[in-house]
Design a protein around this motif. Structure first.
Motif, PDB file in Angstrom:
ATOM      1  N   VAL A  63       0.842  -1.209   0.000  1.00  0.00           N
ATOM      2  CA  VAL A  63       0.000   0.000   0.000  1.00  0.00           C
ATOM      3  C   VAL A  63       0.870   1.248   0.000  1.00  0.00           C
ATOM      4  CG1 VAL A  63      -1.641   1.326   1.371  1.00  0.00           C
ATOM      5  CG2 VAL A  63      -1.986  -1.113   1.053  1.00  0.00           C
ATOM      6  N   SER A  64       1.968   1.223   0.747  1.00  0.00           N
ATOM      7  CA  SER A  64       2.886   2.365   0.766  1.00  0.00           C
ATOM      8  C   SER A  64       3.528   2.572  -0.603  1.00  0.00           C
ATOM      9  CB  SER A  64       3.974   2.156   1.825  1.00  0.00           C
ATOM     10  OG  SER A  64       3.414   2.081   3.119  1.00  0.00           O
ATOM     11  N   ALA A  65       3.804   1.475  -1.312  1.00  0.00           N
ATOM     12  CA  ALA A  65       4.369   1.589  -2.663  1.00  0.00           C
ATOM     13  C   ALA A  65       3.376   2.239  -3.611  1.00  0.00           C
ATOM     14  CB  ALA A  65       4.770   0.204  -3.174  1.00  0.00           C
ATOM     15  N   PHE A  66       2.098   1.852  -3.521  1.00  0.00           N
ATOM     16  CA  PHE A  66       1.056   2.519  -4.314  1.00  0.00           C
ATOM     17  C   PHE A  66       0.998   4.005  -3.977  1.00  0.00           C
ATOM     18  CE2 PHE A  66      -1.132  -1.723  -4.857  1.00  0.00           C
ATOM     19  CZ  PHE A  66      -1.130  -1.712  -6.242  1.00  0.00           C
ATOM     20  N   THR A  67       1.114   4.297  -2.668  1.00  0.00           N
ATOM     21  CA  THR A  67       1.013   5.681  -2.207  1.00  0.00           C
ATOM     22  C   THR A  67       2.245   6.493  -2.575  1.00  0.00           C
ATOM     23  OG1 THR A  67      -0.182   4.748  -0.324  1.00  0.00           O
ATOM     24  CG2 THR A  67       0.351   7.067  -0.207  1.00  0.00           C
ATOM     25  N   PHE A  68       3.360   5.817  -2.826  1.00  0.00           N
ATOM     26  CA  PHE A  68       4.603   6.495  -3.184  1.00  0.00           C
ATOM     27  C   PHE A  68       4.653   6.836  -4.679  1.00  0.00           C
ATOM     28  CE2 PHE A  68       8.927   5.901  -4.928  1.00  0.00           C
ATOM     29  CZ  PHE A  68       9.586   6.942  -4.295  1.00  0.00           C
ATOM     30  N   ALA A 163      -6.309   7.246  -5.102  1.00  0.00           N
ATOM     31  CA  ALA A 163      -6.924   6.182  -4.295  1.00  0.00           C
ATOM     32  C   ALA A 163      -6.102   5.802  -3.065  1.00  0.00           C
ATOM     33  CB  ALA A 163      -7.185   4.956  -5.168  1.00  0.00           C
ATOM     34  N   PRO A 164      -4.783   5.582  -3.192  1.00  0.00           N
ATOM     35  CA  PRO A 164      -4.027   5.163  -1.993  1.00  0.00           C
ATOM     36  C   PRO A 164      -4.038   6.194  -0.877  1.00  0.00           C
ATOM     37  CG  PRO A 164      -2.743   4.811  -4.002  1.00  0.00           C
ATOM     38  CD  PRO A 164      -3.918   5.636  -4.383  1.00  0.00           C
ATOM     39  N   TYR A 188       3.673   4.417   6.210  1.00  0.00           N
ATOM     40  CA  TYR A 188       2.707   4.703   5.147  1.00  0.00           C
ATOM     41  C   TYR A 188       2.652   6.193   4.804  1.00  0.00           C
ATOM     42  CZ  TYR A 188      -1.873   6.016   3.354  1.00  0.00           C
ATOM     43  OH  TYR A 188      -2.884   6.609   2.646  1.00  0.00           O
ATOM     44  N   SER A 189       2.607   7.044   5.823  1.00  0.00           N
ATOM     45  CA  SER A 189       2.444   8.473   5.576  1.00  0.00           C
ATOM     46  C   SER A 189       3.700   9.122   5.017  1.00  0.00           C
ATOM     47  CB  SER A 189       2.015   9.200   6.860  1.00  0.00           C
ATOM     48  OG  SER A 189       2.988   9.040   7.863  1.00  0.00           O
ATOM     49  N   LEU A 190       4.849   8.444   5.148  1.00  0.00           N
ATOM     50  CA  LEU A 190       6.072   8.979   4.559  1.00  0.00           C
ATOM     51  C   LEU A 190       6.015   8.925   3.039  1.00  0.00           C
ATOM     52  CD1 LEU A 190       8.984  10.031   4.910  1.00  0.00           C
ATOM     53  CD2 LEU A 190       9.740   7.653   5.042  1.00  0.00           C
ATOM     54  N   ALA A 191       5.328   7.912   2.504  1.00  0.00           N
ATOM     55  CA  ALA A 191       5.313   7.690   1.057  1.00  0.00           C
ATOM     56  C   ALA A 191       4.768   8.875   0.256  1.00  0.00           C
ATOM     57  CB  ALA A 191       4.529   6.423   0.735  1.00  0.00           C
ATOM     58  N   GLY A 199      10.639  12.356  -6.976  1.00  0.00           N
ATOM     59  CA  GLY A 199      10.199  12.703  -8.327  1.00  0.00           C
ATOM     60  C   GLY A 199      11.024  13.792  -8.984  1.00  0.00           C
ATOM     61  N   PRO A 200      11.164  14.961  -8.369  1.00  0.00           N
ATOM     62  CA  PRO A 200      11.941  16.030  -9.007  1.00  0.00           C
ATOM     63  C   PRO A 200      13.427  15.699  -9.182  1.00  0.00           C
ATOM     64  CG  PRO A 200      10.501  16.939  -7.327  1.00  0.00           C
ATOM     65  CD  PRO A 200      10.450  15.456  -7.177  1.00  0.00           C
ATOM     66  N   VAL A 201      14.000  14.910  -8.249  1.00  0.00           N
ATOM     67  CA  VAL A 201      15.408  14.533  -8.397  1.00  0.00           C
ATOM     68  C   VAL A 201      15.598  13.714  -9.671  1.00  0.00           C
ATOM     69  CG1 VAL A 201      17.312  13.223  -7.406  1.00  0.00           C
ATOM     70  CG2 VAL A 201      15.859  14.604  -5.920  1.00  0.00           C
ATOM     71  N   ALA A 202      14.749  12.697  -9.840  1.00  0.00           N
ATOM     72  CA  ALA A 202      14.833  11.869 -11.050  1.00  0.00           C
ATOM     73  C   ALA A 202      14.423  12.663 -12.285  1.00  0.00           C
ATOM     74  CB  ALA A 202      13.941  10.638 -10.883  1.00  0.00           C
ATOM     75  N   GLY A 203      13.355  13.468 -12.128  1.00  0.00           N
ATOM     76  CA  GLY A 203      12.872  14.241 -13.274  1.00  0.00           C
ATOM     77  C   GLY A 203      13.879  15.239 -13.786  1.00  0.00           C
ATOM     78  N   ALA A 204      14.686  15.802 -12.892  1.00  0.00           N
ATOM     79  CA  ALA A 204      15.693  16.788 -13.308  1.00  0.00           C
ATOM     80  C   ALA A 204      16.721  16.157 -14.239  1.00  0.00           C
ATOM     81  CB  ALA A 204      16.381  17.374 -12.070  1.00  0.00           C
ATOM     82  N   TRP A 205      17.196  14.962 -13.898  1.00  0.00           N
ATOM     83  CA  TRP A 205      18.199  14.306 -14.742  1.00  0.00           C
ATOM     84  C   TRP A 205      17.590  13.812 -16.046  1.00  0.00           C
ATOM     85  CZ3 TRP A 205      23.079  15.125 -13.861  1.00  0.00           C
ATOM     86  CH2 TRP A 205      23.492  15.438 -12.578  1.00  0.00           C
ATOM     87  N   ILE A 206      16.335  13.344 -15.980  1.00  0.00           N
ATOM     88  CA  ILE A 206      15.664  12.918 -17.215  1.00  0.00           C
ATOM     89  C   ILE A 206      15.463  14.111 -18.140  1.00  0.00           C
ATOM     90  CG2 ILE A 206      13.500  12.013 -18.162  1.00  0.00           C
ATOM     91  CD1 ILE A 206      13.287  10.265 -15.651  1.00  0.00           C
ATOM     92  N   ALA A 207      15.030  15.237 -17.572  1.00  0.00           N
ATOM     93  CA  ALA A 207      14.802  16.438 -18.374  1.00  0.00           C
ATOM     94  C   ALA A 207      16.100  16.954 -18.982  1.00  0.00           C
ATOM     95  CB  ALA A 207      14.160  17.525 -17.515  1.00  0.00           C
ATOM     96  N   GLN A 208      17.213  16.797 -18.252  1.00  0.00           N
ATOM     97  CA  GLN A 208      18.491  17.306 -18.744  1.00  0.00           C
ATOM     98  C   GLN A 208      19.072  16.408 -19.839  1.00  0.00           C
ATOM     99  OE1 GLN A 208      21.499  18.949 -15.915  1.00  0.00           O
ATOM    100  NE2 GLN A 208      22.808  17.297 -16.645  1.00  0.00           N
TER     101      GLN A 208
END
Length: 505
Positions: A63-68, A163-164, A188-191, A199-208
């Motif tokens: 459930v935490s993975a869905f929420t992440f 939903a999660p 759970y709430s950390l996710a 997201g932004p860390v990975a997205g920054a390198w993908i965008a670059q």
């Protein structure tokens, strides 16, 4: 006649531990030929509360993975917004911000329907079907050909991805008693808060190094893996649904004559069940909580402010580190790790303290637990939040080393997660049976703020600068946040006792 016994106060009148009735003896129907189906004693292995620790934590992890994965999508596009603006010719800063925050707007509306549907059709079924909906539309975002398509696809993906946020807390309430719930909620709430960091860390390198379209395609691949694991390992946890399935097995085992003369229902059902009316009532419940329950309104407004701050930070960090410190897109994305350090460090500390504080206060209260025993853990969060805002705002200048504003960002992360975890656990403890609906109502407030805050952030910071802008937010955090735990500690029980739904739980 139907047997009954008082629910243990040790479970805080938790309605998922219903009165014990022996449902294994069909001959014991009452004089009206009504057979009540319940757990077969307090140690019934079919009761999710009695599952092994491995099964409980396995379900919590999935459930935490869905929420992440869904919040990863909500923010991963933020570093790529300049690419989007260039490709689609977007000149309005509000529209640029909306390509990120419209996903969170869907978070406001999806749980209002998906939360109560999980109380009708079961947690697992609704969660997984919603995730498939998210997966399809998130994949479509990568093929969008104009701004309108991208915003529409993002909104539709957010509906499924929401939903999660509503159902996950209900799953935790299904699996764990109040004395054990704190650590599970901490994970759970950390996710949903760590997702907007990763997201932004990975997205920054993908965008670059690639195209913005791979921002969506990569999250779709990751979500597909989570979906496969959920399909294999995530079992139903909602007690009324599990007992309804048990009742159906008993009906099928009866001979035709006995089946015609006996009404088989669960301990959660009162009288004949009109499914259409039941469904309509369930769908109305979040709106009823939203309108009539002061405790939901108060907690929802406070969570709205905190969650709005988080997304405001997510959308403004690139401008701080790219424009002020002249970092490349990929390098500037690494500053989101400061937010992650604050979130993770405070979360893990709180995970170890939350249940201990609850148990200590419960013992002092004669062995009777109260949802208000979750409130002391909020207090450090109300302090970290304004400190982090002031530190970030007044040190975001090229003459000061970048590590200093990053420390402020970490403090904001720590304050956010401490408030988030304590409030979520408070809601689940207060509205256990209808936790999904209550969380859906609270999620509506916070998601509207998560959508709206980033839209006015560029204008505010352009007019006031980071120092004055964050000072205003810090003052609001102090005025709202610091009195909140003390007021709820004194008046929370009185407010809950005036609530029909909270009294039932």
């Amino acid at each position: 006649m139907e047997k009954s016994s008082k629910t243990s106060q040790d479970d805080d009148r938790d309605s998922r531990q219903p009165t014990i009735t022996d449902a294994s003896q069909p001959a014991k129907a009452d004089e009206h030929n009504v057979l009540i189906v319940d757990w077969e004693g307090p140690d019934d292995p079919e009761n999710p509360r009695n599952w092994s620790s491995l099964k409980k934590w396995g379900a919590t992890t999935i459930v935490s993975a869905f929420t992440f994965i869904s919040p990863v999508s909500s923010s991963m596009v933020a570093p790529a917004t300049e690419q989007l603006a260039q490709q689609f010719g977007i000149t309005s800063s509000v529209i640029v911000a909306m390509t990120t925050s419209v996903f969170v707007l869907a978070y406001a509306f999806g749980p209002l329907f998906l939360g109560p549907l999980s109380e009708v059709f079961g947690r697992s079924r609704v969660l997984q079907l919603s995730n498939l909906w998210y997966l399809a539309w998130n994949l479509g975002c990568g093929f969008a050909q104009n701004t309108g398509q991208l915003i529409a696809f993002r909104f539709l993906a957010g509906l499924g991805g929401s939903a999660p946020l509503a159902i996950g807390g209900g799953v935790i309430g299904d699996l764990f008693s109040p004395d054990q719930r704190g650590q599970a909620i901490a994970i759970y709430s950390l996710a949903p808060l760590l997702g907007p960091v990763v997201g932004p860390v990975a997205g920054a390198w993908i965008a670059q190094d690639s195209t913005w379209r791979w921002v969506f395609w990569s999250t779709t691949i990751a979500d597909g893996i989570v979906q496969v694991l959920g399909t294999i390992y995530l079992r139903e946890t909602y007690a009324p649904i599990l007992l309804e399935r048990k009742a159906e097995r008993i009906r099928k085992a009866m001979d035709e004559e006995k089946a015609n003369n006996t009404v088989v229902r669960t301990v959660f059902q009162t009288g004949e069940r009109n499914f259409r009316a039941f469904l309509a009532k369930a769908l109305v419940r979040p709106f009823s909580l939203f309108i009539h329950e002061p405790i939901v309104q108060l907690l929802g407004l406070y969570m709205a402010f905190v969650y709005g701050l988080l997304y405001l930070f997510i959308t403004t960090l690139p401008s701080i580190f790219q424009d002020t410190y002249h970092e490349r897109v990929g390098i500037s994305g690494l500053n989101y790790l400061a937010l992650g350090v604050g979130l993770t460090g405070a979360s893990q500390t709180n995970a170890r303290l939350m249940d201990r504080v609850y148990s200590y206060l419960k013992t002092k209260n004669g062995g009777v637990g109260r949802p208000e025993f979750r409130l002391p853990n909020i207090v450090p969060g109300t302090i970290f939040l304004p400190i982090g805002l002031l530190l970030t705002g007044w040190t975001a200048r090229s003459s000061i080393h970048w590590i200093v504003p990053d420390i402020g960002v970490a403090c904001v992360g720590a304050g956010t997660i401490l408030v988030f975890q304590s409030v979520q656990t408070y809601v689940i403890d207060s509205f256990t049976l209808h936790a999904a609906s209550a969380l859906a109502a609270v999620t509506f407030f916070r998601s509207m703020a998560g959508f709206g805050f980033p839209l006015f952030a560029p204008t505010m910071y352009n007019a006031l600068g980071y120092g004055k802008g964050d000072t205003i937010l810090a003052v609001v955090a102090i005025v709202i946040g610091c009195p909140a735990p003390w007021l709820l500690w004194v008046y929370g029980e009185r407010i809950r006792n005036s609530s029909r739904h909270a009294r039932k739980a």
